[in-house]
Design a protein around this motif. Sequence first.
Motif, PDB file in Angstrom:
ATOM      1  N   GLU A  74     -35.795 -16.331 -36.390  1.00 15.63           N
ATOM      2  CA  GLU A  74     -35.540 -17.632 -35.312  1.00 15.63           C
ATOM      3  C   GLU A  74     -36.621 -18.285 -34.471  1.00 15.63           C
ATOM      4  OE1 GLU A  74     -31.576 -16.964 -33.403  1.00 15.63           O
ATOM      5  OE2 GLU A  74     -30.329 -16.191 -34.805  1.00 15.63           O
ATOM      6  N   ASN A 222     -34.357 -27.193 -41.016  1.00 14.68           N
ATOM      7  CA  ASN A 222     -33.670 -27.893 -39.437  1.00 14.68           C
ATOM      8  C   ASN A 222     -32.275 -26.229 -39.815  1.00 14.68           C
ATOM      9  OD1 ASN A 222     -31.954 -27.811 -37.614  1.00 14.68           O
ATOM     10  ND2 ASN A 222     -32.918 -30.195 -37.405  1.00 14.68           N
ATOM     11  N   GLN A 223     -32.322 -25.297 -39.440  1.00 11.24           N
ATOM     12  CA  GLN A 223     -31.087 -24.388 -39.882  1.00 11.24           C
ATOM     13  C   GLN A 223     -29.746 -25.800 -38.939  1.00 11.24           C
ATOM     14  OE1 GLN A 223     -31.633 -20.332 -39.061  1.00 11.24           O
ATOM     15  NE2 GLN A 223     -33.945 -20.334 -39.059  1.00 11.24           N
ATOM     16  N   GLN A 224     -30.231 -25.353 -38.050  1.00 18.49           N
ATOM     17  CA  GLN A 224     -28.559 -26.553 -37.112  1.00 18.49           C
ATOM     18  C   GLN A 224     -28.761 -27.205 -37.716  1.00 18.49           C
ATOM     19  OE1 GLN A 224     -27.340 -25.092 -33.857  1.00 18.49           O
ATOM     20  NE2 GLN A 224     -28.156 -23.648 -34.363  1.00 18.49           N
ATOM     21  N   ALA A 227     -26.616 -25.992 -40.531  1.00 18.43           N
ATOM     22  CA  ALA A 227     -25.553 -25.396 -40.493  1.00 18.43           C
ATOM     23  C   ALA A 227     -24.220 -25.418 -40.667  1.00 18.43           C
ATOM     24  CB  ALA A 227     -26.130 -24.758 -39.496  1.00 18.43           C
ATOM     25  N   SER A 228     -24.292 -26.846 -40.121  1.00 14.65           N
ATOM     26  CA  SER A 228     -22.635 -27.750 -39.645  1.00 14.65           C
ATOM     27  C   SER A 228     -22.297 -27.449 -41.565  1.00 14.65           C
ATOM     28  CB  SER A 228     -22.776 -28.146 -39.218  1.00 14.65           C
ATOM     29  OG  SER A 228     -23.186 -29.991 -39.433  1.00 14.65           O
ATOM     30  N   GLU A 232     -17.005 -23.943 -41.518  1.00 16.82           N
ATOM     31  CA  GLU A 232     -18.032 -23.094 -40.494  1.00 16.82           C
ATOM     32  C   GLU A 232     -16.691 -23.136 -40.110  1.00 16.82           C
ATOM     33  OE1 GLU A 232     -20.848 -23.630 -36.999  1.00 16.82           O
ATOM     34  OE2 GLU A 232     -20.889 -25.318 -38.521  1.00 16.82           O
ATOM     35  N   GLY A 361     -22.599 -21.816 -41.864  1.00 16.23           N
ATOM     36  CA  GLY A 361     -22.887 -22.083 -40.942  1.00 16.23           C
ATOM     37  C   GLY A 361     -23.544 -22.103 -39.892  1.00 16.23           C
ATOM     38  N   LYS A 362     -23.761 -22.475 -39.117  1.00 16.89           N
ATOM     39  CA  LYS A 362     -25.612 -21.931 -38.602  1.00 16.89           C
ATOM     40  C   LYS A 362     -25.309 -20.240 -37.988  1.00 16.89           C
ATOM     41  CE  LYS A 362     -22.016 -22.130 -33.951  1.00 16.89           C
ATOM     42  NZ  LYS A 362     -21.789 -22.670 -32.286  1.00 16.89           N
ATOM     43  N   HIS A 363     -24.224 -19.909 -38.402  1.00 14.53           N
ATOM     44  CA  HIS A 363     -24.732 -17.987 -38.284  1.00 14.53           C
ATOM     45  C   HIS A 363     -25.281 -17.983 -39.371  1.00 14.53           C
ATOM     46  CE1 HIS A 363     -21.872 -18.931 -35.467  1.00 14.53           C
ATOM     47  NE2 HIS A 363     -20.982 -19.573 -35.915  1.00 14.53           N
ATOM     48  N   SER A 364     -25.798 -18.138 -40.495  1.00 13.62           N
ATOM     49  CA  SER A 364     -26.208 -17.932 -41.831  1.00 13.62           C
ATOM     50  C   SER A 364     -27.230 -16.857 -41.433  1.00 13.62           C
ATOM     51  CB  SER A 364     -27.025 -18.785 -42.254  1.00 13.62           C
ATOM     52  OG  SER A 364     -25.468 -19.854 -43.127  1.00 13.62           O
TER      53      SER A 364
END
Length: 418
Positions: A74, A222-224, A227-228, A232, A361-364
Motif C-alpha cells: 500500500e 488506483n486501488q481506491q 475498488a468500489s 462492496e 472492493g477497497k478491501h482487496s
Amino acid sequence: MPDQPNLGRQSYTGSLSILTSLFFIWGFITCLNDILIPHLKAVFTLSYTQAMLIQFCFFTAYFLISVPSGYLVEKIDYKGGIIVGLAIAGCGCSLFYPAAGLHSYPLFLAAFFVLASGITLLQVSANPYVTVLGDPHTASSRLTLTQAFNSLGTTLAPYFGALFILSIAVKSADQIKLLDADQLTAYQAAEAAAVQNPYLLLAALLFLMAAVFALLKLPKINQQAEASGPNEEGDSAWHHAHLVLGAVAIFVYVGGEVSIGSFLVNFLGEPDIAGLAEQDAGKYVSFYWGGAMVGRFIGAAVMQKIHPGKVLAFNALAAAALVLATMLGSGTLAMITILSVGLCNSIMFPTIFSLALTGLGKHSGQGSGILCAAIVGGAILPLLQGAFADHIGIQQAFFIPLCCYLFIAYYGFRCRRL
C-alpha cells in the motif's frame, strides 16, 4: 473512442507478459524444495517429521510476512513490492552457500525462511495486480493463465534439481566412517557444491530481475478507484464470508499440494510402489507439476465458458478420488494416480484466490494479504503428514490431502453463484 480500450488492453497484455516471468521463477524456486527435502533428509539423517521442517520454515514465512507485505505494498505500490521481494529472495538464495559450506541444518532452515519471505512479498504484489489488470469477469481465467507459467517453473525445477542436487549419491553414516581425511573432505565439498552452485545462480538471477523491474514502466492502478463496486459491503475484508472460507480453502489447498509434492520422491522409492532411486524419482516429480501446467492452460480457456466455482468443485472431487485410489492401490496404479493429482490441482489456487477477492472492493489489498497468509497451510499440513508417515507409513498418510480436496469441493460448490 473504440481505439482507447484496445490500447489499454495492449498495454495490459505487455505488462501481464512481463509479470509471467515472476510466476515462473517463484514456481521454480518453490518446487526445488521437493528435491532438497530427500537430499537433506539423507545428508543430515532426518526423520520425515524433521525433514518437513523445511516446508514448515518456508511456508511459515507466508503467515508471518503476508499481512506486513500487504501494508508495504500500500505504501510502495505493486511495482515496489515486486522489486523488494526479488531482492529479499535473492538474499535468501545467497544464504544457501554458507549453509551448505558449514553443513548446518539450522542455517538451511533460516535460508528457507528468508527466501520464502521474498516470495511472499512477490505473491502479495503480483497476484492482485494480475486480477485488476483487465476485465473483472475474466480475472479467474487471467490469473489461471499466468499461474500456468508458475507451473512451467514447477515442472522444470524437479528435473534440473534431480540432475544437479541429487547427482551426488548420499553416503550412509557407516560408509562415511570408512573414508580417510582426504576422501571425506572431497565428499563434503561435492555435497556442498551440489546445493551451492544452483542457488548462487538463482540469487544472481533474482538480483538481475530486481534491477530490470526497477527500470520497467508498469501501469499504476488506483486501488481506491477500481475498488468500489456494487458488491462492496462492511468495513473489513473479514466481513465477507466467501473470503474467510476462501482463506481456509487456500490453507488446505497449499497444504495438500505441498504434502503430496514433498513426499513424492520417497513414495516412489517405496518397494511396493515403484522402487525408484532418488534421482530417477525426482525426475518423475516433473509429471506431477507438469500436469498442473497443462491443466492451467486448459482451465484458462474452460473458465471463459463455465463458472469457475463449478470447475473448482469438479477438479477437487477428481483429486480426492485419485488420492483415495493411491491409498488403496500399489505399484504402477498408485504411482499414476498420485502423479495425476497435479492435473486436478491446476486451476485451484488462482480460482480460489480470484473467487475469494470477488466484490471486496477497497478491501482487496487486505484480502490478498489474508489469502497469502493462508498459504501457511504449506507449513503445517506437510509437518502433520510427516508425523503420520513416521507412524502409519507414507501411503496411508495421504488421507491429509484427501480431506483437503473434499473441503475445496465444498467451497467451489458454494461459490458457483458468485
